[in-house]
Design an enzyme around this catalytic site. Sequence first.
Site, PDB file in Angstrom:
ATOM      1  CE1 TYR A  22      -3.923  -2.135   0.717  1.00  0.00           C
ATOM      2  CE2 TYR A  22      -2.344  -3.375   2.019  1.00  0.00           C
ATOM      3  CZ  TYR A  22      -3.566  -3.295   1.396  1.00  0.00           C
ATOM      4  OH  TYR A  22      -4.421  -4.346   1.443  1.00  0.00           O
ATOM      5  NE  ARG A  35      -7.167   4.744   7.782  1.00  0.00           N
ATOM      6  CZ  ARG A  35      -8.090   5.166   8.604  1.00  0.00           C
ATOM      7  NH1 ARG A  35      -8.102   6.405   8.975  1.00  0.00           N
ATOM      8  NH2 ARG A  35      -8.998   4.357   9.044  1.00  0.00           N
ATOM      9  CB  CYS A  52      -6.828  -6.245  -4.995  1.00  0.00           C
ATOM     10  SG  CYS A  52      -8.180  -7.418  -5.032  1.00  0.00           S
TER      11      CYS A  52
END
Length: 102
Positions: A22, A35, A52
Amino acid sequence: MNLNKKVYDLCKKIPKGKLSTYKLIAKKLNTNAYRAIGQILKHNKDPIKIPCYKIVKNNGEISGYNGNNRKNISKKIKLLGKDGIIIKNNKVLNFEKLLYKF
DNA sequence: AGTCGAGCGCGCA
DNA sequence: TGCGCGCTCGACT
């Protein structure tokens, strides 16, 4: 260009057998919205086309998958395994080597 | 050292 | 309009 689109794009760029995080993605996108990326991937429109499951935590640990529950994580691990990525104790083996740095 | 809180951006109620 | 989240990092104890 929306962040989510960028995220999808980067996800698709990840070669087979590689993965990313991320934070790395966020950084690549010149944003701090780690986030948001999690959120985006959770609600991604094409879980099939968008790998993903190749996105993990910054320390190489696996996090949730679509359903955000353990079972799906197992599935995720399986999927990763299909790509040649081995998961042990919810962590990616050779994570640093498999990490795709865009 | 371990714990706690804040903060980004988008999606959903 | 407001809150929560597949997270991460910095600050405080």
